[in-house]
Design a protein around this motif. Structure first.
Motif, PDB file in Angstrom:
ATOM      1  N   SER A 128       3.958   8.532  19.336  1.00 51.71           N
ATOM      2  CA  SER A 128       4.221   7.153  18.912  1.00 51.71           C
ATOM      3  C   SER A 128       5.428   7.058  17.987  1.00 51.71           C
ATOM      4  CB  SER A 128       2.996   6.575  18.204  1.00 51.71           C
ATOM      5  OG  SER A 128       2.709   7.320  17.025  1.00 51.71           O
ATOM      6  N   SER A 129       6.101   8.191  17.776  1.00 53.71           N
ATOM      7  CA  SER A 129       7.289   8.246  16.902  1.00 53.71           C
ATOM      8  C   SER A 129       6.999   7.653  15.528  1.00 53.71           C
ATOM      9  CB  SER A 129       8.467   7.506  17.550  1.00 53.71           C
ATOM     10  OG  SER A 129       8.839   8.117  18.757  1.00 53.71           O
ATOM     11  N   SER A 130       5.879   8.040  14.970  1.00 61.27           N
ATOM     12  CA  SER A 130       5.467   7.511  13.669  1.00 61.27           C
ATOM     13  C   SER A 130       5.771   8.507  12.557  1.00 61.27           C
ATOM     14  CB  SER A 130       3.964   7.198  13.680  1.00 61.27           C
ATOM     15  OG  SER A 130       3.665   6.233  14.665  1.00 61.27           O
ATOM     16  N   TRP A 131       6.296   7.997  11.462  1.00 64.40           N
ATOM     17  CA  TRP A 131       6.544   8.810  10.286  1.00 64.40           C
ATOM     18  C   TRP A 131       5.536   8.428   9.210  1.00 64.40           C
ATOM     19  CZ3 TRP A 131      12.581   8.067   9.576  1.00 64.40           C
ATOM     20  CH2 TRP A 131      13.233   8.599  10.700  1.00 64.40           C
ATOM     21  N   LEU A 132       4.876   9.417   8.659  1.00 70.64           N
ATOM     22  CA  LEU A 132       3.946   9.148   7.568  1.00 70.64           C
ATOM     23  C   LEU A 132       4.734   8.871   6.286  1.00 70.64           C
ATOM     24  CD1 LEU A 132       1.253  11.924   8.201  1.00 70.64           C
ATOM     25  CD2 LEU A 132       1.131   9.496   8.798  1.00 70.64           C
ATOM     26  N   THR A 133       4.244   7.940   5.489  1.00 65.34           N
ATOM     27  CA  THR A 133       4.897   7.631   4.217  1.00 65.34           C
ATOM     28  C   THR A 133       4.353   8.543   3.121  1.00 65.34           C
ATOM     29  OG1 THR A 133       3.270   6.009   3.463  1.00 65.34           O
ATOM     30  CG2 THR A 133       5.026   5.220   4.926  1.00 65.34           C
ATOM     31  N   THR A 134       5.049   8.559   2.001  1.00 66.81           N
ATOM     32  CA  THR A 134       4.562   9.322   0.847  1.00 66.81           C
ATOM     33  C   THR A 134       3.212   8.776   0.389  1.00 66.81           C
ATOM     34  OG1 THR A 134       6.815   9.836   0.140  1.00 66.81           O
ATOM     35  CG2 THR A 134       5.091  10.030  -1.524  1.00 66.81           C
ATOM     36  N   GLY A 135       2.998   7.471   0.582  1.00 72.67           N
ATOM     37  CA  GLY A 135       1.719   6.866   0.212  1.00 72.67           C
ATOM     38  C   GLY A 135       0.544   7.502   0.934  1.00 72.67           C
ATOM     39  N   TRP A 136       0.744   7.919   2.176  1.00 68.22           N
ATOM     40  CA  TRP A 136      -0.325   8.552   2.960  1.00 68.22           C
ATOM     41  C   TRP A 136      -0.775   9.855   2.297  1.00 68.22           C
ATOM     42  CZ3 TRP A 136      -2.940   6.779   7.184  1.00 68.22           C
ATOM     43  CH2 TRP A 136      -3.704   7.702   7.903  1.00 68.22           C
ATOM     44  N   PHE A 137       0.197  10.651   1.880  1.00 64.43           N
ATOM     45  CA  PHE A 137      -0.116  11.931   1.232  1.00 64.43           C
ATOM     46  C   PHE A 137      -0.682  11.700  -0.173  1.00 64.43           C
ATOM     47  CE2 PHE A 137       3.186  12.735   4.365  1.00 64.43           C
ATOM     48  CZ  PHE A 137       2.667  13.817   5.060  1.00 64.43           C
TER      49      PHE A 137
ATOM     50  N   HIS B  97      12.094  -1.297   9.743  1.00 60.14           N
ATOM     51  CA  HIS B  97      11.937   0.141   9.944  1.00 60.14           C
ATOM     52  C   HIS B  97      11.126   0.395  11.206  1.00 60.14           C
ATOM     53  CE1 HIS B  97      11.550   4.376   9.035  1.00 60.14           C
ATOM     54  NE2 HIS B  97      12.280   4.203   7.954  1.00 60.14           N
ATOM     55  N   THR B  98      11.676   1.206  12.091  1.00 57.92           N
ATOM     56  CA  THR B  98      11.038   1.415  13.398  1.00 57.92           C
ATOM     57  C   THR B  98      10.077   2.589  13.444  1.00 57.92           C
ATOM     58  OG1 THR B  98      12.939   2.752  14.101  1.00 57.92           O
ATOM     59  CG2 THR B  98      12.997   0.395  14.620  1.00 57.92           C
ATOM     60  N   HIS B  99      10.040   3.422  12.386  1.00 62.30           N
ATOM     61  CA  HIS B  99       9.196   4.622  12.420  1.00 62.30           C
ATOM     62  C   HIS B  99       8.045   4.593  11.414  1.00 62.30           C
ATOM     63  CE1 HIS B  99      11.771   6.648  15.303  1.00 62.30           C
ATOM     64  NE2 HIS B  99      12.823   6.355  14.552  1.00 62.30           N
ATOM     65  N   HIS B 100       8.294   4.082  10.219  1.00 60.00           N
ATOM     66  CA  HIS B 100       7.217   3.974   9.241  1.00 60.00           C
ATOM     67  C   HIS B 100       6.265   2.852   9.644  1.00 60.00           C
ATOM     68  CE1 HIS B 100       8.381   6.985   6.454  1.00 60.00           C
ATOM     69  NE2 HIS B 100       9.448   6.374   5.976  1.00 60.00           N
ATOM     70  N   ARG B 101       4.982   3.138   9.641  1.00 65.60           N
ATOM     71  CA  ARG B 101       3.977   2.146  10.027  1.00 65.60           C
ATOM     72  C   ARG B 101       3.328   1.575   8.763  1.00 65.60           C
ATOM     73  NH1 ARG B 101       6.178   1.854  14.938  1.00 65.60           N
ATOM     74  NH2 ARG B 101       6.192   3.898  15.970  1.00 65.60           N
ATOM     75  N   PHE B 102       4.114   0.807   8.021  1.00 64.21           N
ATOM     76  CA  PHE B 102       3.648   0.308   6.726  1.00 64.21           C
ATOM     77  C   PHE B 102       2.374  -0.524   6.855  1.00 64.21           C
ATOM     78  CE2 PHE B 102       8.275   0.804   6.032  1.00 64.21           C
ATOM     79  CZ  PHE B 102       8.245   1.670   4.948  1.00 64.21           C
ATOM     80  N   ALA B 103       2.389  -1.514   7.739  1.00 63.76           N
ATOM     81  CA  ALA B 103       1.232  -2.405   7.880  1.00 63.76           C
ATOM     82  C   ALA B 103       0.009  -1.637   8.352  1.00 63.76           C
ATOM     83  CB  ALA B 103       1.557  -3.539   8.845  1.00 63.76           C
ATOM     84  N   ALA B 104       0.206  -0.728   9.316  1.00 64.85           N
ATOM     85  CA  ALA B 104      -0.916   0.051   9.847  1.00 64.85           C
ATOM     86  C   ALA B 104      -1.535   0.929   8.767  1.00 64.85           C
ATOM     87  CB  ALA B 104      -0.447   0.908  11.020  1.00 64.85           C
ATOM     88  N   GLU B 105      -0.702   1.592   7.979  1.00 62.45           N
ATOM     89  CA  GLU B 105      -1.221   2.451   6.912  1.00 62.45           C
ATOM     90  C   GLU B 105      -2.047   1.643   5.910  1.00 62.45           C
ATOM     91  OE1 GLU B 105       1.359   5.078   4.871  1.00 62.45           O
ATOM     92  OE2 GLU B 105       2.122   6.063   6.689  1.00 62.45           O
ATOM     93  N   LYS B 106      -1.588   0.444   5.595  1.00 64.05           N
ATOM     94  CA  LYS B 106      -2.291  -0.339   4.585  1.00 64.05           C
ATOM     95  C   LYS B 106      -3.629  -0.875   5.090  1.00 64.05           C
ATOM     96  CE  LYS B 106       1.917  -1.196   2.112  1.00 64.05           C
ATOM     97  NZ  LYS B 106       3.032  -2.109   1.817  1.00 64.05           N
ATOM     98  N   ILE B 107      -3.729  -1.118   6.354  1.00 61.27           N
ATOM     99  CA  ILE B 107      -5.038  -1.476   6.914  1.00 61.27           C
ATOM    100  C   ILE B 107      -5.991  -0.293   6.772  1.00 61.27           C
ATOM    101  CG2 ILE B 107      -6.276  -2.014   9.055  1.00 61.27           C
ATOM    102  CD1 ILE B 107      -3.826  -3.652   9.902  1.00 61.27           C
ATOM    103  N   ILE B 108      -5.460   0.908   6.974  1.00 58.83           N
ATOM    104  CA  ILE B 108      -6.283   2.120   6.823  1.00 58.83           C
ATOM    105  C   ILE B 108      -6.666   2.317   5.358  1.00 58.83           C
ATOM    106  CG2 ILE B 108      -6.304   4.623   7.100  1.00 58.83           C
ATOM    107  CD1 ILE B 108      -4.344   4.166   9.484  1.00 58.83           C
ATOM    108  N   TYR B 109      -5.743   2.043   4.425  1.00 59.30           N
ATOM    109  CA  TYR B 109      -6.082   2.146   3.004  1.00 59.30           C
ATOM    110  C   TYR B 109      -7.226   1.192   2.670  1.00 59.30           C
ATOM    111  CZ  TYR B 109      -1.371   4.250   2.650  1.00 59.30           C
ATOM    112  OH  TYR B 109      -0.256   5.027   2.821  1.00 59.30           O
ATOM    113  N   ALA B 110      -7.173  -0.014   3.240  1.00 56.76           N
ATOM    114  CA  ALA B 110      -8.255  -0.985   3.011  1.00 56.76           C
ATOM    115  C   ALA B 110      -9.573  -0.462   3.587  1.00 56.76           C
ATOM    116  CB  ALA B 110      -7.895  -2.323   3.638  1.00 56.76           C
ATOM    117  N   ARG B 111      -9.483   0.189   4.704  1.00 62.85           N
ATOM    118  CA  ARG B 111     -10.683   0.783   5.322  1.00 62.85           C
ATOM    119  C   ARG B 111     -11.272   1.852   4.407  1.00 62.85           C
ATOM    120  NH1 ARG B 111      -9.419   3.248  11.031  1.00 62.85           N
ATOM    121  NH2 ARG B 111      -9.216   1.030  11.550  1.00 62.85           N
TER     122      ARG B 111
END
Length: 333
Positions: A231-240, A292-306
């Motif tokens: 999916s050509s996704s890059w994890l953000t520093t927030g994920w780690f 930004h086409t690689h960072h999935r900011f919105a997707a990551e934040k939904i996961i943080y809410a989860r």
């Protein structure tokens, strides 16, 4: 006359013996029996020596707000410490271990400006920050303390100041630095971090293991249903950073300066200019998110809410998140 002399000598001898025993008895009594003044002084001497021993062996208290670097623990044997597997000390090879009750996880969004949250942030046991988010000049809003700084592998401005003293460790006295990146970067990162610790001996620096990188990639796939590479996704520093915070903190976690995933699609997000980084001029947060086409900011934040819903002890401030209204059942890119 001979018998008279002998009798006289014998009497003198007996007198000598009697005097000797009398003197010996007096000395014994003096050694055993002490006056009340002597007893009192002896007791004081003993108590004084005991107090001196206590002072020499006592552990000095640590002021969390002091600029003096705290003494690093070489062991995590205390039950309060939590080990976070996958993060290894560049010198000792020890696993990252933290003693954190309540935690402040400080994001870098401009939302935190004018929040006056600095004192509140510093009141937590541990304070986590990311990448190049500076505190100097923003103390009123973001606080002063830093327990752990999590930085991506391109963050050389933080850990490799090209022979200069790093402002991130001169001013903040961070206890721990964690640098994440692909395994092939570790041989390059490690010498730089070892050199950094020489300049700041109170600092502990950590890199990630290959196994940890793989585990977090798989976690992304489980949460989103998509392979990160395909999916050509890059994890953000927030994920780690979230991975460390949720594993390290025993009690509550408060996240500051991180907008919810749907903010940029809201009416407020469309009309309000917010800095992408609070410490940098220009750069609209929502423009960067959408561009930004690689960072999935919105997707990551939904996961943080989860994760926050699952844990039950994670809250968000500046801006606040209404977790009950966030649909975490599906993650959209």
């Amino acid at each position: 006359m001979g018998w008279l002399k002998r009798t006289l000598y014998f009497v003198v001898f007996l007198a000598f013996i009697a005097t000797f025993y009398s003197l010996t008895s007096i000395r014994r009594q003096n050694n055993v029996i002490k006056t009340p003044e002597v007893v009192e002084q002896t007791t004081k001497d003993v108590e004084t020596r005991e107090e001196e021993v206590k002072k020499q062996t006592a552990t000095p208290a640590i002021d969390r707000n002091t600029k003096t670097p705290p003494t690093k623990s070489s062991s995590s044997s205390s039950s309060k410490f939590r080990k976070i597997e996958g993060y290894m000390d560049v010198n000792s090879g020890e696993v990252l271990a933290l003693d954190c009750g309540s935690c402040a996880f400080v994001g870098s969004s401009g939302h935190i400006l004018n929040s006056a949250a600095g004192t509140e942030i510093d009141s937590h046991d541990c304070v986590f920050r990311m990448n190049g988010a500076i505190v100097r000049g923003f103390e009123k809003d973001v606080g002063r303390r830093t327990t752990v700084r999590i930085v991506n592998h391109n963050g050389g401005v933080v850990f490799n100041p090209r022979g200069r003293r790093s402002k991130y460790f001169e001013e903040e006295k961070s206890d721990h630095l964690v640098v994440w990146g692909p395994p092939q970067k570790t041989p390059i990162l490690k010498p730089m971090l070892v050199d950094l610790v020489k300049h700041y001996p109170y600092l502990k620096a950590f890199t990630m293991t290959k196994e940890k990188i793989i585990a977090l990639d798989k976690q992304f796939e489980r949460e989103t249903g998509k392979d990160r590479f395909k999916s050509s996704s890059w994890l953000t520093t927030g994920w780690f950073a979230f991975d460390i915070v949720l594993k390290a903190c025993r009690d509550n976690v408060v996240v500051y300066g991180l907008p919810p995933g749907d903010y940029c699609d809201s009416a407020e997000g469309a009309k309000t200019f917010i800095r992408y980084h609070y410490y940098e001029e220009g750069g609209s947060e929502c423009s960067y998110y959408k561009g930004h086409t690689h960072h999935r900011f919105a997707a990551e934040k939904i996961i943080y809410a989860r994760w926050a819903k699952t844990r039950g002890n994670v809250s968000f401030r500046f801006p606040s998140w209404n977790l009950t209204q966030i649909d975490t059942s599906q993650v959209k890119f």
